[in-house]
Scaffold this active site. Structure first.
Site, PDB file in Angstrom:
ATOM      1  N   HIS A   1       0.817  -1.176   0.097  1.00  0.00           N
ATOM      2  CA  HIS A   1       0.094   0.017  -0.119  1.00  0.00           C
ATOM      3  C   HIS A   1       0.845   1.394  -0.067  1.00  0.00           C
ATOM      4  O   HIS A   1       1.921   1.316   0.675  1.00  0.00           O
ATOM      5  CB  HIS A   1      -0.926   0.104   1.182  1.00  0.00           C
ATOM      6  CG  HIS A   1      -1.860  -1.118   1.132  1.00  0.00           C
ATOM      7  ND1 HIS A   1      -3.018  -1.016   1.894  1.00  0.00           N
ATOM      8  CD2 HIS A   1      -2.237  -1.872   0.223  1.00  0.00           C
ATOM      9  CE1 HIS A   1      -3.850  -2.146   1.537  1.00  0.00           C
ATOM     10  NE2 HIS A   1      -3.560  -2.456   0.541  1.00  0.00           N
TER      11      HIS A   1
ATOM     12  N   HIS B   1     -23.429  -3.212  17.461  1.00  0.00           N
ATOM     13  CA  HIS B   1     -24.624  -2.896  18.456  1.00  0.00           C
ATOM     14  C   HIS B   1     -23.829  -1.951  19.690  1.00  0.00           C
ATOM     15  O   HIS B   1     -22.637  -2.133  19.822  1.00  0.00           O
ATOM     16  CB  HIS B   1     -25.022  -3.984  19.241  1.00  0.00           C
ATOM     17  CG  HIS B   1     -25.899  -4.868  17.867  1.00  0.00           C
ATOM     18  ND1 HIS B   1     -26.985  -5.559  18.267  1.00  0.00           N
ATOM     19  CD2 HIS B   1     -26.138  -4.635  16.680  1.00  0.00           C
ATOM     20  CE1 HIS B   1     -27.647  -6.120  17.309  1.00  0.00           C
ATOM     21  NE2 HIS B   1     -27.051  -5.220  16.282  1.00  0.00           N
TER      22      HIS B   1
ATOM     23  N   GLU C   1     -24.134  -2.440  22.620  1.00  0.00           N
ATOM     24  CA  GLU C   1     -23.583  -3.429  23.863  1.00  0.00           C
ATOM     25  C   GLU C   1     -22.093  -3.973  23.467  1.00  0.00           C
ATOM     26  O   GLU C   1     -21.253  -4.013  24.295  1.00  0.00           O
ATOM     27  CB  GLU C   1     -24.492  -4.566  23.893  1.00  0.00           C
ATOM     28  CG  GLU C   1     -25.866  -4.428  24.335  1.00  0.00           C
ATOM     29  CD  GLU C   1     -26.945  -3.890  23.305  1.00  0.00           C
ATOM     30  OE1 GLU C   1     -28.086  -4.161  23.495  1.00  0.00           O
ATOM     31  OE2 GLU C   1     -26.490  -3.492  22.239  1.00  0.00           O
TER      32      GLU C   1
ATOM     33  N   CYS D   1     -30.952  -7.032  22.650  1.00  0.00           N
ATOM     34  CA  CYS D   1     -31.532  -8.092  22.041  1.00  0.00           C
ATOM     35  C   CYS D   1     -30.762  -9.686  22.353  1.00  0.00           C
ATOM     36  O   CYS D   1     -30.258  -9.604  23.223  1.00  0.00           O
ATOM     37  CB  CYS D   1     -31.315  -7.972  20.284  1.00  0.00           C
ATOM     38  SG  CYS D   1     -29.275  -8.375  19.827  1.00  0.00           S
TER      39      CYS D   1
END
Length: 368
Positions: free
Chosen positions: A68, A244, A246, A275
């Site tokens: 790179h 998320h 969490e 969830c």
């Protein structure tokens, strides 16, 4: 400490780009298809005059075999460093560094305190991927300044790195709008988890109404936490695409290097209860860290009528991670401690207590 030198990294930098290459590769599109290479235009300023073997500007691009442009520059730059010299390096890049390059650049800067790096990027490289977002964080921690290119920066590159044959720079469509979009994305990435919520976000996202009135908006998961230890630590996270709140919380606490011989009490305030997947992650995290004691307050219950989400709440409760519905008291506490409230008192919305009682009854039935 030398960077990982690349076998083909000893080429000299290019002096200029052709106009079409610059326009195509640096166009700051939100979705830049077909642009698979990074172009890096650099300037190096020192407190002495440049030498013939160390030009003060030039251009590198990705080389074959995944070399790179950032690492090619480091390998070239390292061989020309002089003891006691201070360097101010500026990059104008078509893509921001990937996570692998960000790591090596950050390590290089930490090992060479006399080098200062400023990165101006046309676009952010796969900015939704967590590893690339973390890479940008590590660059900032290593004193690198990362910004998004503006019209002024594109004009500067055109004048100094493009063989433009006296032709003026012609901005492409939506250049300013695209820069604003990338700026917002970068600001979100650099957002300190300890930043306070705005009043508007708090009232929109933490309200416990059953249904919203027009105009509708998406109610995301926001997580505010408070860790009690030798020092009080606070933070806020919110749901990001594919990441998320969490998970961000778990990563944040896990990176603190807490003393495992000391007991820490953590209280979390959620807009939506976790969830089923995040419930399992939270339980596993607490079980794997016996020095942590976690308690959860939630404004609303997430898909509370679906069996797997019911099981998630039960799993938390049965694993000594109690879940409690927020009342006026908790909302006011969050307002005081996690919101940029400008000294204004918390103003409960209509039927707050009634909504809390209904949600509390629902949670009680689930946990029983």
């Amino acid at each position: 400490t030398a960077p990982r030198l690349l076998p083909s990294a000893h080429r000299k930098p290019m002096k200029t780009l052709c106009p079409d290459t610059f326009t195509f590769e640096f166009e700051n599109l939100p979705e830049a298809y077909g642009r698979n290479s990074t172009y890096l235009c650099f300037e190096v300023k020192t407190n002495t005059l440049p030498s013939p073997d160390f030009p003060d500007s030039g251009i590198f691009q990705n080389q074959k075999h995944r070399h790179h442009a950032e690492l090619v520059f480091l390998a070239w730059f390292f061989k020309r460093l002089r003891l006691g010299e201070c360097y101010q390096v500026t990059w104008y890049v078509s893509w921001s560094p990937c996570s692998r390059c960000a790591d090596q650049v950050a390590n290089f800067l930490k090992s060479h305190g006399t080098v200062r790096l400023r990165i101006l990027a046309s676009r952010l490289y796969f900015s939704k991927k967590l590893e690339n977002r973390e890479g940008l964080h590590r660059l900032s921690q290593a004193r690198a300044e990362v910004k998004i290119m503006s019209l002024k920066d594109f004009e500067y590159c055109w004048e100094n790195f493009v063989n433009h044959e006296e032709k003026p720079f012609q901005p492409w469509m939506n250049l300013d709008k695209n820069s604003e979009g990338w700026n917002a994305e970068l600001k979100n990435i650099h957002r300190n988890p300890r930043d306070l919520l705005t009043e508007g976000i708090f009232y929109q996202q933490f309200n416990n109404k059953h249904k919203l009135k027009k105009p509708y908006y998406k109610r995301k998961t926001y997580l505010c936490y408070e860790l009690n230890g030798p020092q009080l630590v606070k933070g806020c996270f919110h749901y990001e695409e594919g990441h998320h709140a969490e998970s961000q919380f778990i990563e944040e606490i896990g990176s603190m290097g807490l003393d495992q011989g000391r007991l820490y009490f953590i209280t979390c305030y959620f807009t939506w209860s976790p969830c089923h997947s995040c419930a399992r992650k939270l339980v596993s995290f607490v079980k794997g860290n016996s020095h942590l004691c976690l308690k959860i307050y939630t404004s609303r219950l997430y898909y509370h009528w679906i069996w797997k989400y019911i099981q998630g709440l039960q799993h938390l409760q049965n694993s000594d991670v109690p879940v409690t519905v927020m009342t006026d008291r908790e909302f006011e506490y969050c307002w005081t401690n996690f919101v940029d409230n400008k000294g204004m008192p918390f103003e409960p919305w209509e039927k707050l207590d009634s909504y809390s009682k209904n949600i509390e009854e629902r949670l009680k039935r689930i946990l029983e």
